[in-house]
Write an enzyme that holds these catalytic residues in place. Sequence first.
Site, PDB file in Angstrom:
ATOM      1  N   TRP A 219       0.747  -1.153   0.046  1.00 26.24           N
ATOM      2  CA  TRP A 219      -0.091  -0.124  -0.048  1.00 26.24           C
ATOM      3  C   TRP A 219       0.789   1.320  -0.040  1.00 26.24           C
ATOM      4  O   TRP A 219       0.504   2.297  -0.739  1.00 26.24           O
ATOM      5  CB  TRP A 219      -1.061  -0.152   1.102  1.00 26.24           C
ATOM      6  CG  TRP A 219      -1.906  -1.152   1.198  1.00 26.24           C
ATOM      7  CD1 TRP A 219      -1.975  -2.390   1.843  1.00 26.24           C
ATOM      8  CD2 TRP A 219      -2.663  -1.504  -0.062  1.00 26.24           C
ATOM      9  NE1 TRP A 219      -2.899  -3.223   1.442  1.00 26.24           N
ATOM     10  CE2 TRP A 219      -3.317  -2.742   0.275  1.00 26.24           C
ATOM     11  CE3 TRP A 219      -3.324  -0.778  -1.133  1.00 26.24           C
ATOM     12  CZ2 TRP A 219      -4.371  -3.225  -0.619  1.00 26.24           C
ATOM     13  CZ3 TRP A 219      -4.248  -1.567  -2.122  1.00 26.24           C
ATOM     14  CH2 TRP A 219      -4.791  -2.707  -1.702  1.00 26.24           C
TER      15      TRP A 219
ATOM     16  N   ASP B  46      -1.828   6.858   6.401  1.00 28.21           N
ATOM     17  CA  ASP B  46      -2.835   5.911   5.774  1.00 28.21           C
ATOM     18  C   ASP B  46      -3.053   4.944   7.090  1.00 28.21           C
ATOM     19  O   ASP B  46      -2.509   4.322   7.454  1.00 28.21           O
ATOM     20  CB  ASP B  46      -2.140   5.155   4.939  1.00 28.21           C
ATOM     21  CG  ASP B  46      -3.064   3.934   4.296  1.00 28.21           C
ATOM     22  OD1 ASP B  46      -4.217   3.801   4.839  1.00 28.21           O
ATOM     23  OD2 ASP B  46      -2.842   3.591   3.085  1.00 28.21           O
TER      24      ASP B  46
ATOM     25  N   LYS C 271     -12.349  -1.565   6.946  1.00 28.97           N
ATOM     26  CA  LYS C 271     -11.912  -2.615   8.067  1.00 28.97           C
ATOM     27  C   LYS C 271     -12.499  -2.171   9.485  1.00 28.97           C
ATOM     28  O   LYS C 271     -13.639  -2.727   9.850  1.00 28.97           O
ATOM     29  CB  LYS C 271     -10.373  -2.444   8.101  1.00 28.97           C
ATOM     30  CG  LYS C 271      -9.563  -3.132   6.878  1.00 28.97           C
ATOM     31  CD  LYS C 271      -9.146  -1.873   6.158  1.00 28.97           C
ATOM     32  CE  LYS C 271      -8.102  -2.369   5.048  1.00 28.97           C
ATOM     33  NZ  LYS C 271      -8.671  -3.335   4.125  1.00 28.97           N
TER      34      LYS C 271
HETATM   35  N1  PMP Z   1      -4.100   1.157   2.508  1.00 32.08           N
HETATM   36  C1  PMP Z   1      -4.017   0.170   3.109  1.00 32.08           C
HETATM   37  C2  PMP Z   1      -3.375   0.078   4.316  1.00 32.08           C
HETATM   38  C3  PMP Z   1      -4.992  -0.858   2.897  1.00 32.08           C
HETATM   39  O1  PMP Z   1      -4.858  -1.958   3.691  1.00 32.08           O
HETATM   40  C4  PMP Z   1      -5.829  -0.687   1.965  1.00 32.08           C
HETATM   41  C5  PMP Z   1      -6.925  -1.783   1.160  1.00 32.08           C
HETATM   42  N2  PMP Z   1      -6.685  -3.056   1.611  1.00 32.08           N
HETATM   43  C6  PMP Z   1      -5.872   0.634   0.960  1.00 32.08           C
HETATM   44  C7  PMP Z   1      -4.828   1.303   1.219  1.00 32.08           C
HETATM   45  C8  PMP Z   1      -6.621   0.631  -0.256  1.00 32.08           C
HETATM   46  O2  PMP Z   1      -7.774   1.050   0.165  1.00 32.08           O
HETATM   47  P1  PMP Z   1      -9.009   1.147  -1.108  1.00 32.08           P
HETATM   48  O3  PMP Z   1      -9.304  -0.292  -1.435  1.00 32.08           O
HETATM   49  O4  PMP Z   1     -10.114   1.861  -0.196  1.00 32.08           O
HETATM   50  O5  PMP Z   1      -8.503   2.072  -1.945  1.00 32.08           O
END
Ligand code: PMP
Length: 357
Positions: free
Chosen positions: A99, A165, A189
């Site tokens: 991520w 994030d 989550k």
């Molecule tokens: N950052 C983290 C730490 C994540 O775990 C995730 C998705 N699992 C994301 C960003 C991406 O999120 P989204 O699918 O809402 O774009």
Amino acid sequence: MRKHIFNAGPCKLSDSLLKNTAEAILDLNGIGQSILEVSHRGKDFQAVMDETVELMKEVLSIPTGYSVLFLGGGASMQFAMIPYNFLKTKAFYVNTGTWSKKALKEAKLWGEVVEVSSEDKNYTYYPKGYDIPNDVDYVHITTNNTIRGTEIFEDLSVNAPLIADFSSDFLSRPVDVSKYAMIYGGAQKNLGPAGVTFVIIKDSLLEKVVADRKIPTMLQYGTHIDGGSMFNTPPVVNIFAVRETLKWVKSMGGVVAMEKIAKERAELLYNAIDSSNMFESPVVKEDRSRMNIVFVMKDKYKEKEADFIAFAGEKNCVGLKGHRSVGGFRASTYNASTMEDVQALVNAMKDFEAKNA
Ligand code: PMP
């Protein structure tokens, strides 16, 4: 019977959220209209939005001078919006895996990225003790690596606006929000169903928006602060469900209680992993996530991984397959997951080991 749900997100949510959202979909507050049918600008939904924002401020002890936004586009849209708005020349990114990498890829479109990374050891630890150049526009971190299972439990003090994030550990511990210029994440989550993104932004960060850059209206934070997250039609059901989570967290004792339960759940499962002859954790002890517990089978048992997933499934434990990029197992133990859920998994691990080791 409700299963023991270990999905990484979307994931297990509180019973009260499920019940109250289902009821609001049939009839919102007995007004003879579904939450799906009311105007987002009418008083019934405005009350939901206002209460959700107030609860966010209360539950996370957000100081004055911050705005709480609910946007579309997922955390992934924030990966782009952050540098689009704030990266003038240089930014600092802590790379803890997939991520963070996606976030810094977007930043590179707008300027130089200075990076510290745990890639050298396959992201099995959280980087510490690094220097940050003093001329960066901001520092970006991912507090919990959902895929590799590493987490930082401290609110850093850095010499530039800190942007985090918090997608996968939001509301799992008290956070000193004043240390951050911005906190964001996908809701799916600890906060609610997929489809809404939370952003907690220090209003003064807007002074750092790159002055001579043309940014589309929808991608400017100022648009959403001014519009109270209603510049465009917000995801109304998701925001209702987020409110239900916040009410539930509050009723359970807030983020202090969430942290206590998170520690207990994680301890139970990591102890079972560490004392097993069959399973092991690839993550260094001090950086092990409380939210995403990653484990594998020791080499001599590797071919039994699929059998264990099936065996755990028979015991009603679902969502345990590791991310496709890592393999093995991942038990996501977010706020709504209970000690009973984790105990059921530990029992399954012990039974499987007794039969197969
Ligand atoms: N950052 C983290 C730490 C994540 O775990 C995730 C998705 N699992 C994301 C960003 C991406 O999120 P989204 O699918 O809402 O774009």
